[in-house]
Structures are given as structure tokens and as C-alpha cells.
Write a protein that holds these residues in place. Structure first.
Motif, short mmCIF file in Angstrom:
data_model
loop_
_atom_site.label_atom_id
_atom_site.label_comp_id
_atom_site.label_asym_id
_atom_site.label_seq_id
_atom_site.Cartn_x
_atom_site.Cartn_y
_atom_site.Cartn_z
N LEU A 15 21.29 -9.40 -1.53
CA LEU A 15 22.32 -8.35 -1.50
C LEU A 15 21.67 -6.98 -1.59
CD1 LEU A 15 25.35 -7.65 -1.53
CD2 LEU A 15 25.31 -7.94 -4.01
N PHE A 16 22.00 -6.09 -0.65
CA PHE A 16 21.47 -4.72 -0.62
C PHE A 16 19.94 -4.70 -0.72
CE2 PHE A 16 25.69 -3.85 -2.89
CZ PHE A 16 26.38 -3.73 -1.68
N PRO A 17 19.23 -5.32 0.23
CA PRO A 17 17.77 -5.41 0.13
C PRO A 17 17.08 -4.05 0.10
CG PRO A 17 18.54 -6.06 2.32
CD PRO A 17 19.74 -5.99 1.44
N LEU A 76 10.17 -12.21 4.57
CA LEU A 76 11.41 -11.98 5.31
C LEU A 76 12.63 -12.04 4.39
CD1 LEU A 76 10.59 -14.00 8.56
CD2 LEU A 76 10.63 -11.52 8.28
N MET A 77 12.58 -12.90 3.37
CA MET A 77 13.64 -12.92 2.37
C MET A 77 13.73 -11.56 1.68
SD MET A 77 12.85 -16.69 0.73
CE MET A 77 13.64 -16.33 -0.83
N ALA A 78 12.57 -10.96 1.38
CA ALA A 78 12.54 -9.67 0.70
C ALA A 78 13.14 -8.57 1.55
CB ALA A 78 11.09 -9.31 0.32
N ARG A 79 13.13 -8.75 2.87
CA ARG A 79 13.75 -7.78 3.76
C ARG A 79 15.24 -8.01 3.92
NH1 ARG A 79 10.09 -7.77 9.07
NH2 ARG A 79 11.79 -6.39 9.73
N GLY A 80 15.75 -9.08 3.29
CA GLY A 80 17.19 -9.33 3.29
C GLY A 80 17.68 -10.21 4.42
N LEU A 81 16.78 -10.85 5.15
CA LEU A 81 17.20 -11.67 6.27
C LEU A 81 17.85 -12.97 5.77
CD1 LEU A 81 15.24 -9.68 7.67
CD2 LEU A 81 14.59 -11.55 9.20
#
Length: 218
Positions: A127-129, A165-170
Motif C-alpha cells: 500500500l502506497f509504495p 519488485l515487491m518494494a516498488r509496489g507491484l
């Protein structure tokens, strides 16, 4: 089944506003309210909500300590959505480090509030990366313990890609498209990352990545 929500805030008007917004949705049900973090654990045990929307600053027990206590004391705890006045707040990052799954601004539009609750309940993306990155840039202090966790995890090259990629909010689907693999494959990689890091969800995995320096904010 609707997503069930417990509202925790010392301001009655804030609780009333959130209740009005959420209960206007057919797939969300507010099952209870509390005015302080100290009341969270007994209410969670009684009501078993899917999501706790909790103010980060309260007079008796704030959202950080309530988050720690909840995760320490309750089996299969609900998702925790911290509600805050200020986005760039050390308290917010403290709550995320303590185990909160995301945060929501009190000034958010109704559609944003509903989206936040649904997204946190699903747990499929961060949420809101961009805001999490900004918080990490200011407050993440790269500690040895976090680095040790990443070292011991021994992530594969592909798992490391997935974590970045998770850290970028994907979402899982977006990661799958980026890596040209199936969504089920991505789900397996995400599950492996969480297990290796000892993280209960994507948010905690991403915070660990920032804290260790594995992912650099920016």
C-alpha cells in the motif's frame, strides 16, 4: 463474505467518518470501535476482524505499542492499517517496523480509504509504495540485525528480483508480466521470500529489505 473492520481512534468524529465511508460498501462491514489501543486485544479476540484501522497517536496506548501487543498476543492476527494525520511521520514508520501492514491518511478521499482497506485485506501488493520509500529514506537506519536476516535468508537471484519488485509496489500479476512467468510462479516466489525472511506479509518483507540495505530507497 465481507471484509470486517475494527476502528480504533480516540476521536469519535474520525471513527464516525470512517464508519460512514466503509459501511457504504457492500463488501465491507465495521464490526466494532475502540477509543484507545489498550482495548484492541480483547476486541480482536471477541470480534475477529479481518482489518484493524488504528490511529497511530493515542493517549494511553499508541498504534505502535498496540500493534506490537496485538501481534505478540493473538494467534492469526488481523491485518493492521495505521491511520495517521501526517504521512511523513516517524510514528508511522515505527508502526510499520512493529508489524503494521500499511497506513492511511485521515485526509484521504473516500475511494482511497476503501481501496486501502481492500488492498490490505487481500495482501497482494504494498500500500502506497512511494510513501513507504520516502519513509524508509528518512527513517531506515540500516541495522546489523536486518542485514543478518537477509544474509541468513539466502534468497535466490529470482527471489531477490521479486523482493525488489515487491518494494516498488507491484502486484503478483504485474511481477509475473515483468518477469515473463506465470502468476502462480510469482506467488510461490513471494511465499518463499516471506518464509525465508520470517515476514508475515509483503510490507514486513519490504521493510526488512530497506532496513538491511538490500533495497535502497529512492
Amino acid at each position: 463474505m465481507p471484509v470486517t473492520v475494527l476502528l480504533v481512534d480516540d476521536e469519535p468524529l474520525v471513527r464516525a467518518g470512517l464508519r460512514a465511508v466503509l459501511e457504504a460498501q457492500p463488501d465491507i462491514e465495521v464490526v466494532g470501535e475502540a477509543a484507545d489501543g489498550a482495548a484492541v486485544i480483547p476486541l480482536v479476540r471477541q470480534l475477529r476482524p479481518d482489518v484493524v484501522a488504528m490511529d497511530v497517536r493515542m493517549p494511553l496506548m499508541d498504534g505502535i505499542e498496540a500493534t506490537r501487543a496485538l501481534l505478540r498476543s493473538v494467534d492469526a492476527p488481523p491485518k493492521i492499517l495505521v491511520v495517521t494525520t501526517f504521512e511523513n511521520d516517524e510514528y508511522v514508520y515505527g508502526a510499520l517496523r512493529a508489524g503494521a501492514d500499511g497506513f492511511l491518511l485521515k485526509r484521504a478521499r473516500p475511494a482511497e480509504i476503501v481501496h486501502a482497506v481492500r488492498l490490505v485485506a487481500e495482501g497482494q501488493s504494498l500500500l502506497f509504495p512511494a510513501s513507504v520509500r520516502r519513509l524508509a529514506a528518512e527513517y531506515a537506519d540500516g541495522n546489523r540485525a536486518a542485514r543478518d536476516v537477509l544474509d541468513r535468508a539466502r534468497l535466490t537471484e529470482r527471489e531477490g528480483e521479486v523482493l525488489r519488485l515487491m518494494a516498488r509496489g507491484l502486484t503478483n500479476a504485474e511481477i509475473a508480466a515483468r518477469l515473463v512467468v506465470g502468476t502462480e510462479t510469482v506467488k510461490s516466489h513471494v511465499s518463499a521470500v516471506l518464509a525465508k525472511l520470517g515476514a508475515r506479509d509483503r510490507t514486513q518483507a519490504v521493510i526488512a529489505a530497506y532496513e538491511s540495505g538490500f533495497v535502497t530507497p529512492g
